[in-house]
Structure formats: structure tokens, C-alpha cells
Motif scaffolding. Structure first.
Motif, PDB file in Angstrom:
ATOM      1  N   GLY A  37       0.783  -1.227   0.000  1.00 30.60           N
ATOM      2  CA  GLY A  37       0.000   0.000   0.000  1.00 30.60           C
ATOM      3  C   GLY A  37       0.812   1.272   0.000  1.00 30.60           C
ATOM      4  O   GLY A  37       0.320   2.325   0.382  1.00 30.60           O
ATOM      5  N   VAL A  38       2.066   1.218  -0.409  1.00 31.07           N
ATOM      6  CA  VAL A  38       2.888   2.438  -0.426  1.00 31.07           C
ATOM      7  C   VAL A  38       2.572   3.216  -1.692  1.00 31.07           C
ATOM      8  O   VAL A  38       2.706   2.690  -2.783  1.00 31.07           O
ATOM      9  CB  VAL A  38       4.383   2.079  -0.401  1.00 31.07           C
ATOM     10  N   ALA A  39       2.146   4.453  -1.572  1.00 28.61           N
ATOM     11  CA  ALA A  39       1.771   5.240  -2.752  1.00 28.61           C
ATOM     12  C   ALA A  39       3.009   5.704  -3.488  1.00 28.61           C
ATOM     13  O   ALA A  39       3.949   6.197  -2.882  1.00 28.61           O
ATOM     14  CB  ALA A  39       0.949   6.445  -2.333  1.00 28.61           C
ATOM     15  N   TYR A  40       2.981   5.525  -4.811  1.00 31.53           N
ATOM     16  CA  TYR A  40       4.136   5.941  -5.611  1.00 31.53           C
ATOM     17  C   TYR A  40       3.969   7.357  -6.103  1.00 31.53           C
ATOM     18  O   TYR A  40       4.869   8.161  -6.063  1.00 31.53           O
ATOM     19  CB  TYR A  40       4.305   4.985  -6.791  1.00 31.53           C
ATOM     20  N   TYR A  41       2.767   7.692  -6.588  1.00 29.51           N
ATOM     21  CA  TYR A  41       2.516   9.038  -7.061  1.00 29.51           C
ATOM     22  C   TYR A  41       1.875   9.862  -5.959  1.00 29.51           C
ATOM     23  O   TYR A  41       1.136   9.367  -5.144  1.00 29.51           O
ATOM     24  CB  TYR A  41       1.585   9.029  -8.279  1.00 29.51           C
ATOM     25  N   ALA A  42       2.153  11.138  -5.959  1.00 30.56           N
ATOM     26  CA  ALA A  42       1.496  12.068  -5.046  1.00 30.56           C
ATOM     27  C   ALA A  42       1.200  13.330  -5.818  1.00 30.56           C
ATOM     28  O   ALA A  42       1.954  13.716  -6.699  1.00 30.56           O
ATOM     29  CB  ALA A  42       2.386  12.383  -3.848  1.00 30.56           C
ATOM     30  N   SER A  43       0.090  13.985  -5.481  1.00 32.61           N
ATOM     31  CA  SER A  43      -0.272  15.190  -6.231  1.00 32.61           C
ATOM     32  C   SER A  43       0.652  16.343  -5.906  1.00 32.61           C
ATOM     33  O   SER A  43       0.819  17.264  -6.689  1.00 32.61           O
ATOM     34  CB  SER A  43      -1.711  15.575  -5.898  1.00 32.61           C
ATOM     35  N   THR A  44       1.227  16.331  -4.731  1.00 34.18           N
ATOM     36  CA  THR A  44       2.191  17.367  -4.387  1.00 34.18           C
ATOM     37  C   THR A  44       3.406  16.706  -3.789  1.00 34.18           C
ATOM     38  O   THR A  44       3.339  15.618  -3.245  1.00 34.18           O
ATOM     39  CB  THR A  44       1.609  18.353  -3.355  1.00 34.18           C
ATOM     40  N   ALA A 211      17.071   5.003  -7.499  1.00 36.69           N
ATOM     41  CA  ALA A 211      16.955   5.825  -6.294  1.00 36.69           C
ATOM     42  C   ALA A 211      15.567   5.698  -5.675  1.00 36.69           C
ATOM     43  O   ALA A 211      15.413   5.624  -4.451  1.00 36.69           O
ATOM     44  CB  ALA A 211      17.256   7.288  -6.631  1.00 36.69           C
ATOM     45  N   THR A 212      14.543   5.656  -6.518  1.00 37.38           N
ATOM     46  CA  THR A 212      13.168   5.540  -6.025  1.00 37.38           C
ATOM     47  C   THR A 212      12.958   4.237  -5.269  1.00 37.38           C
ATOM     48  O   THR A 212      12.380   4.221  -4.174  1.00 37.38           O
ATOM     49  CB  THR A 212      12.173   5.629  -7.201  1.00 37.38           C
ATOM     50  N   ILE A 213      13.437   3.144  -5.835  1.00 33.06           N
ATOM     51  CA  ILE A 213      13.237   1.849  -5.193  1.00 33.06           C
ATOM     52  C   ILE A 213      14.099   1.726  -3.936  1.00 33.06           C
ATOM     53  O   ILE A 213      13.640   1.251  -2.896  1.00 33.06           O
ATOM     54  CB  ILE A 213      13.544   0.708  -6.172  1.00 33.06           C
ATOM     55  N   LEU A 214      15.356   2.180  -4.021  1.00 33.36           N
ATOM     56  CA  LEU A 214      16.232   2.109  -2.845  1.00 33.36           C
ATOM     57  C   LEU A 214      15.698   2.956  -1.694  1.00 33.36           C
ATOM     58  O   LEU A 214      15.910   2.643  -0.523  1.00 33.36           O
ATOM     59  CB  LEU A 214      17.643   2.569  -3.215  1.00 33.36           C
ATOM     60  N   ASP A 215      14.994   4.040  -2.042  1.00 29.47           N
ATOM     61  CA  ASP A 215      14.375   4.899  -1.030  1.00 29.47           C
ATOM     62  C   ASP A 215      13.035   4.355  -0.564  1.00 29.47           C
ATOM     63  O   ASP A 215      12.315   5.043   0.153  1.00 29.47           O
ATOM     64  CB  ASP A 215      14.179   6.314  -1.593  1.00 29.47           C
ATOM     65  N   LYS A 216      12.704   3.135  -0.994  1.00 28.02           N
ATOM     66  CA  LYS A 216      11.462   2.472  -0.602  1.00 28.02           C
ATOM     67  C   LYS A 216      10.242   3.311  -0.966  1.00 28.02           C
ATOM     68  O   LYS A 216       9.247   3.342  -0.237  1.00 28.02           O
ATOM     69  CB  LYS A 216      11.476   2.124   0.883  1.00 28.02           C
ATOM     70  N   GLN A 220       8.979  11.576  -2.779  1.00 29.09           N
ATOM     71  CA  GLN A 220       8.028  11.913  -3.828  1.00 29.09           C
ATOM     72  C   GLN A 220       8.660  12.714  -4.964  1.00 29.09           C
ATOM     73  O   GLN A 220       8.236  12.619  -6.114  1.00 29.09           O
ATOM     74  CB  GLN A 220       6.850  12.692  -3.228  1.00 29.09           C
ATOM     75  N   SER A 221       9.689  13.502  -4.651  1.00 34.63           N
ATOM     76  CA  SER A 221      10.326  14.281  -5.720  1.00 34.63           C
ATOM     77  C   SER A 221      11.057  13.356  -6.696  1.00 34.63           C
ATOM     78  O   SER A 221      11.068  13.600  -7.902  1.00 34.63           O
ATOM     79  CB  SER A 221      11.294  15.315  -5.136  1.00 34.63           C
ATOM     80  N   THR A 222      11.660  12.289  -6.175  1.00 31.68           N
ATOM     81  CA  THR A 222      12.314  11.329  -7.066  1.00 31.68           C
ATOM     82  C   THR A 222      11.285  10.565  -7.883  1.00 31.68           C
ATOM     83  O   THR A 222      11.482  10.303  -9.079  1.00 31.68           O
ATOM     84  CB  THR A 222      13.172  10.346  -6.254  1.00 31.68           C
ATOM     85  N   ALA A 223      10.177  10.212  -7.262  1.00 28.69           N
ATOM     86  CA  ALA A 223       9.102   9.541  -7.992  1.00 28.69           C
ATOM     87  C   ALA A 223       8.598  10.424  -9.126  1.00 28.69           C
ATOM     88  O   ALA A 223       8.354   9.952 -10.241  1.00 28.69           O
ATOM     89  CB  ALA A 223       7.953   9.203  -7.037  1.00 28.69           C
ATOM     90  N   ALA A 224       8.458  11.717  -8.841  1.00 32.34           N
ATOM     91  CA  ALA A 224       8.018  12.652  -9.884  1.00 32.34           C
ATOM     92  C   ALA A 224       9.065  12.753 -10.990  1.00 32.34           C
ATOM     93  O   ALA A 224       8.725  12.937 -12.164  1.00 32.34           O
ATOM     94  CB  ALA A 224       7.746  14.022  -9.271  1.00 32.34           C
ATOM     95  N   ALA A 225      10.341  12.635 -10.613  1.00 36.13           N
ATOM     96  CA  ALA A 225      11.412  12.707 -11.615  1.00 36.13           C
ATOM     97  C   ALA A 225      11.331  11.524 -12.576  1.00 36.13           C
ATOM     98  O   ALA A 225      11.598  11.671 -13.769  1.00 36.13           O
ATOM     99  CB  ALA A 225      12.772  12.733 -10.919  1.00 36.13           C
ATOM    100  N   VAL A 226      10.975  10.344 -12.060  1.00 34.69           N
ATOM    101  CA  VAL A 226      10.804   9.178 -12.939  1.00 34.69           C
ATOM    102  C   VAL A 226       9.766   9.489 -14.000  1.00 34.69           C
ATOM    103  O   VAL A 226       9.975   9.262 -15.198  1.00 34.69           O
ATOM    104  CB  VAL A 226      10.384   7.939 -12.119  1.00 34.69           C
ATOM    105  N   GLU A 227       8.651  10.021 -13.569  1.00 29.74           N
ATOM    106  CA  GLU A 227       7.566  10.337 -14.502  1.00 29.74           C
ATOM    107  C   GLU A 227       8.008  11.415 -15.491  1.00 29.74           C
ATOM    108  O   GLU A 227       7.729  11.325 -16.692  1.00 29.74           O
ATOM    109  CB  GLU A 227       6.345  10.797 -13.720  1.00 29.74           C
ATOM    110  N   ARG A 228       8.694  12.422 -14.990  1.00 32.45           N
ATOM    111  CA  ARG A 228       9.131  13.537 -15.857  1.00 32.45           C
ATOM    112  C   ARG A 228      10.092  13.056 -16.937  1.00 32.45           C
ATOM    113  O   ARG A 228       9.931  13.379 -18.120  1.00 32.45           O
ATOM    114  CB  ARG A 228       9.800  14.600 -14.991  1.00 32.45           C
ATOM    115  N   VAL A 229      11.075  12.274 -16.535  1.00 31.03           N
ATOM    116  CA  VAL A 229      12.076  11.806 -17.498  1.00 31.03           C
ATOM    117  C   VAL A 229      11.460  10.805 -18.475  1.00 31.03           C
ATOM    118  O   VAL A 229      11.785  10.810 -19.663  1.00 31.03           O
ATOM    119  CB  VAL A 229      13.277  11.191 -16.756  1.00 31.03           C
TER     120      VAL A 229
END
Length: 597
Positions: A37-44, A211-216, A220-229
Motif C-alpha cells: 500500500g505504499v503510494a508511488y505518485y502524489a499530487s504534491t 533511487a526511487t526503489i532504494l528509497d522504498k 516523492q520528488s524522485t518519484a516525480a522525476a521518474v515520470e518527468r524523465v
């Protein structure tokens, strides 16, 4: 527009495993955590300041309220909270030490001197004096008997903030830091940012994913970077591929769905003394009726080259050639042919309707609606105009106006099944569920031998989680398709059945069998390929999933479709790279999902 806009089979194929998108964008390892149940995306996401970006290692003992001692190897940061008195006293004079004096020191003393330079670097960094800070970190690296990964990472942070940023140096320093600590998340993020700055998006995606996975999945900023790239990478690659790709026909299923959205018209009558082009055009139209699409393209091109004797015939040929150019992704070529067709016969409704679709493809609804108005001026009682205008309104989420157009189309010709289907779907999308289901039941009763009402009704049942009823409708649609077209049935109902079986019973094997059967009938069915790709992800068969996503990209008709397919392809590939580079993380992620410490 092509076929009814019920909840898109392709959309569901891509999203059926994506209650949260992490399972798709990061892949199987992330899917394990999704169970927790860990959320990957966040609106902010909370952005850190530049000055807070250095590893400080400032931890307090919560029980004792005292500062915890750090060491040069403290992986939490470069600052030593408590240093020996000799180092504190030497801080002011450390820069005066000669190389010989430093060389004469013990390893412990050199480590302490390096820590002093690191502290000076931190102070300079906080003052935004990045060049000076970089020099201090360089001295720390040169003096330390065993340079810490944070020395390199902090110097990389300096290069990031210089004007202009020194991306190559950032990458070099992060490489050094990661050789010392391969799970160093900040170094991965900094290197990823540098790769992104250089336009090396695949490398950036690989690092941001790690980085996203290692950070469990907590940053959220790294998660957003995945989407951006991912968006940058897929958009850039899609434009590059489309530019150099030869036009080709989409799948038989796709083309059939497109032409099914237009009412059948009688074949044109040849003039008394037909030209060779007239006869070849008739062959093209006969091939279209037989769903022999490759021959349609070759015949219509030949007909135009040979010369057609009448304006009506030439307009018909240009309409047909423009249609296939549109289906093959040549939007500008389609526009040219359809405009020429309209110039020859201004009242040619079908060309006016189709060029409206071209304008919508180009994001110009205003001109599309003007085309519909022009068509109505010439042929106010042509039901095709209102059906396709309804489709445009549906795409724009104006379901009330869309419903009015579908109703008008049905009033003018109640025998066209798609106007009834689309009215039911528009009612459903606008929240009128009971009306929608009643419309579908009436449509099924009125068109007992058509597969489409069964299939699309099944889709709405599936959307409501009424799995058993949905599968019953899909089975009926499959049966009717085989009766109608034994050699080339529409296979979307098969794909839908596979999705339903997966969602209902998590029966991956049954879902795969449905999709493979669909591909045996139509090897280029994009929905089946997309669904198989997702099913492979769910089974940790990442290499196979990447292969299927590559196939989906090959089948994509338009640039947006290609960019979407590439998004999944590159996301899966980056996750595969992570598994290969950090094989030990699979078990750790499983422990997280199970709630273990």
C-alpha cells in the motif's frame, strides 16, 4: 472517429494492473511493494532547498538528548559532530600545512584533517560559495587516506549549483561515490539530474528508478522525476521514430473498427466507357467491402495514377486514399487528399466528416466543428454527420451534447447499431447508469445478430465489477463474431474476456490464452499485445514484458500512441536494469510488502 468510445479496451489493457501506476512504471519489484500500500505518485511533493541538500549526518540521540558521534565513514553524512580538540585547534591553520607535513601525519590524523576540510566545504556551500566549497572537498579527497563517498557527492552538489552546471563533473564524482557505496541514493539522484541536464534520458531514468526503489518509494520528488524523465524520453523517441518510419497499415481489428463507424454506401456505377482508373477504383472498393485492406491501398493508388474520368469518382478515390493515409499516421497527407476530395464535390459528407477527424487528431476542435456545420448545410439529413460529431463531443467529455447527436443520428437511421451503443456509453459516462443499461438491453434486443452491443455492454459490466455477467456477454460476442466472419473475426471480445478473467479470478493463464488466441487471428492486435505485456510484468517476466512493449510500440499508429507504448517499454527496461544491478533488493522489497522489519 473510429469505433464506440466505451471504456477503451487499450486503456484497460494498460491499466488493469495499475490501481497505482507504480506497478507499471517501475515494474515487478515495485509491484511487490504495491501490495504493502505504499503510494508511488502524489499530487504534491515537498521540495528541499539547495542548502539542505548536503549530507549532514546531524543525528541526535532521542533517548539521551545528546549528539551522536560521527566518523569519516558515517554513511549518513560528511559532518563530524564531535571532533578531537586537536582538530578543532588546528582548523584555522590546516590550510597552511605543506604536502610534506601532511604526508608525515598518521592515517588517523589525515582523516581528521580531511574532515576539517569537509566541514569548511560545508560552510562554504551553505554560503552559496560553490567554487570554494568544491576546492575544500577536493582537498579532503586528496588528504584522506580513504576518501568517503560523501566527499565526492558533496563536490558533485557544488558542480550542480554552479552557473552553468558542470554536468560532466557531477557524473564523474557520482561515479566515484557510487563505487564506494552503490546504494548511495543522493549520488544516484545527482547523477540522474546531470544525465537529464545533458539530455541522456535513458541513463537518467535508470538512476532515478534505482533511487526511487532504494528509497522504498518514500521520496516523492524522485518519484516525480521518474515520470518527468519518462515523458521526455518517450516523447523524444516517438518523434524520432515517426519521422523515420515508413507508413504501414495498423491491425485488421483497428481498420475494421474504423470503417464500421460509417454506414455502408452502394458502390459507384461505372460510366458507359470507363477509364482504366475507374475500373481499378471499383476493385479498390470491392476489396474494402471484403476487408482486404492491403489490396485497397494498392488499388486506390493505382486508380489515381491511371486517371479517373469523373469528378465524383476522383473524389471517392481521394477520400479512400486519404482515409488510409490517416489510418497509417500520415495526417498531413490525409488532410491534402480529403481537402481535394471536398474541392471536387463540396457536398461529399464522408470527406467532410473524415477531415473533421483529422483536425481533432491535430488538436483543432474549432475547425472540426466547422467541418460538421459545412456537412449539415449540404446534407442535413445524413445520420453519419451527427454520429461523428457526437464522437468529437464525447472525446471532449460533453456527454449531454454527444447524447443529443447520437439520438439525432438514430432518428435519421435507426438501423445503425453504433449510434445506439454510443448513446448508452455517453449515458453511462454522465452517471445515468440505469438509463445506460436499459439502452444497452434495448440495443441487444434490436440487434440480436451483432456482436458489438454484447461486447460493449460487457465492458460496462466489467467496469462495475460484475465479472460473471461481463464474461457471459463477451462469450456471446465471440460466438457472434465467428458466425459473421469465420476467417477474420473482431478479436476485441477475446481480449476483454481475458481482462475480465484476470480481474475476477487473478487467472493469468486464462487471460494469456485469450490474448494468444486473439493474436493467432489478428497478429497485430495492439490490445492483445498490451495486455500480454502487463501479464508478463505481473509474473516477473520483465524481459518478456519489454519484448511485448517493443512490439506494442511497433504497432502504434500515431505519435501519441507510440509515446505511450514507449513509456511502458522504457519503464520496464529501467526496472529490469535495477533487478540486474541490485539483485539482493528483491527479498528486501518482499519483506517491506509483508510488513517485516
Amino acid at each position: 472517429m473510429a469505433s464506440p468510445s466505451a471504456p477503451s479496451f487499450l486503456e484497460r489493457a494498460q491499466d488493469f494492473v495499475a490501481e497505482n501506476k507504480r506497478a507499471i512504471l517501475i515494474g515487478t519489484a515495485a509491484a511487490v511493494v504495491a501490495a504493502g500500500g505504499v503510494a508511488y505518485y502524489a499530487s504534491t511533493s515537498r521540495q528541499r532547498t539547495v542548502k539542505g541538500d548536503l549530507e549532514k549526518g546531524e543525528k541526535k540521540d532521542k533517548k539521551k538528548g545528546k549528539k551522536k558521534k560521527g566518523t569519516p565513514k558515517d554513511s549518513q553524512g560528511p559532518i563530524l559532530e564531535e571532533r578531537k580538540t586537536t582538530v578543532q585547534e588546528a582548523e584555522a591553520d590546516v590550510e597552511k600545512l605543506s604536502a610534506e607535513e601532511i604526508a608525515s601525519k598518521s592515517e588517523e590524523e589525515r582523516a581528521e584533517i580531511a574532515a576539517t576540510f569537509k566541514q569548511k566545504g560545508n560552510n562554504a556551500y551553505k554560503s552559496s560559495n560553490y567554487s570554494q566549497a568544491a576546492e575544500y572537498y577536493t582537498k579532503a579527497i586528496q588528504i584522506s587516506p580513504k576518501p568517503e563517498s560523501t566527499f565526492y557527492s558533496n563536490r558533485a552538489a557544488c558542480y550542480v549549483n554552479m552557473s552553468p552546471p558542470q554536468h560532466e563533473k557531477v557524473i564523474e564524482d557520482c561515479n566515484e561515490a557510487l563505487q564506494l557505496d552503490r546504494t548511495y541514493v543522493k549520488a544516484l539522484n545527482r547523477r540522474a539530474g546531470a544525465y537529464e541536464g545533458l539530455g541522456q534520458y535513458e541513463a537518467a531514468l535508470r538512476d532515478f528508478t534505482a533511487a526511487t526503489i532504494l528509497d522504498k518509494f518514500q521520496n516523492q520528488s524522485t518519484a516525480a522525476a521518474v515520470e518527468r524523465v519518462l515523458k521526455k524520453l518517450s516523447t523524444e523517441k516517438a518523434a524520432e521514430i515517426i519521422k523515420g518510419r515508413e507508413p504501414r497499415l495498423p491491425s485488421h481489428t483497428f481498420i475494421s473498427a474504423y470503417f464500421a463507424a460509417f454506414r455502408e454506401r452502394p458502390l459507384p456505377v461505372l460510366p458507359e466507357t470507363p477509364a482504366q482508373g475507374d475500373e481499378t477504383l471499383l476493385l479498390a472498393l470491392q476489396a474494402l467491402k471484403a476487408s482486404d485492406y492491403p489490396h485497397v491501398v494498392s488499388f486506390v493508388n493505382e486508380a489515381i495514377d491511371q486517371g479517373i474520368s469523373t469528378a465524383e469518382g476522383k473524389a471517392e478515390a481521394l477520400n479512400l486514399r486519404g482515409t488510409f493515409k490517416f489510418l497509417m499516421g500520415d495526417v498531413e497527407g490525409a488532410k491534402d487528399d480529403l481537402n481535394e476530395s471536398i474541392q471536387l464535390i463540396p457536398s461529399f459528407t464522408q470527406s467532410l466528416v473524415k477531415i473533421a477527424s483529422v483536425h481533432m487528431e491535430q488538436g483543432d476542435p474549432t475547425t472540426a466543428f466547422q467541418c460538421f456545420e459545412d456537412a449539415i448545410k449540404h446534407n442535413p439529413n445524413d445520420p453519419d454527420i451527427y454520429y461523428h460529431r457526437g464522437q468529437v463531443l464525447f472525446i471532449m467529455s460533453d456527454y449531454a451534447e454527444a447524447s443529443q447527436n447520437y439520438t439525432k443520428s438514430s432518428e435519421l437511421d435507426e438501423t445503425f447499431v453504433f449510434s445506439h451503443i454510443q448513446l448508452a456509453v455517453a449515458q453511462y459516462k454522465s452517471g445515468k447508469i440505469a438509463n445506460s443499461m436499459a439502452t444497452f438491453r434495448r440495443t441487444i434486443k434490436s440487434f440480436p445478430n451483432r456482436s458489438e452491443p454484447q461486447n460493449y455492454y460487457g465492458e460496462l459490466l466489467l467496469d462495475q465489477g460484475r465479472f460473471e455477467e461481463a464474461i457471459e456477454k463477451f462469450d456471446k460476442a465471440i460466438e457472434l463474431e465467428k458466425l459473421k466472419s469465420p476467417q477474420s473475426p473482431n478479436v476485441l471480445s477475446l481480449v476483454n474476456k481475458g481482462l475480465a478473467l484476470y480481474q475476477w479470478k487473478q487467472d493469468i493463464g486464462a487471460a494469456e490464452r485469450c490474448c494468444n488466441e486473439a493474436l493467432r487471428t489478428d497478429p497485430e492486435c495492439e490490445a492483445a499485445v498490451a495486455t500480454l505485456a502487463q501479464l508478463n510484468l505481473q509474473q516477473s517476466r520483465i524481459e518478456k514484458a519489454v519484448e511485448m512493449f517493443e512490439r506494442q510500440a511497433e504497432l502504434a499508429r500515431s505519435e501519441p500512441e507510440l509515446a505511450n507504448a514507449l513509456t511502458y517499454q522504457y519503464a520496464s527496461k529501467s526496472q529490469l536494469d535495477f533487478i540486474q544491478n541490485y539483485p539482493e533488493m528483491a527479498e528486501q522489497l518482499s519483506q517491506i510488502a509483508r510488513g517485516m522489519p
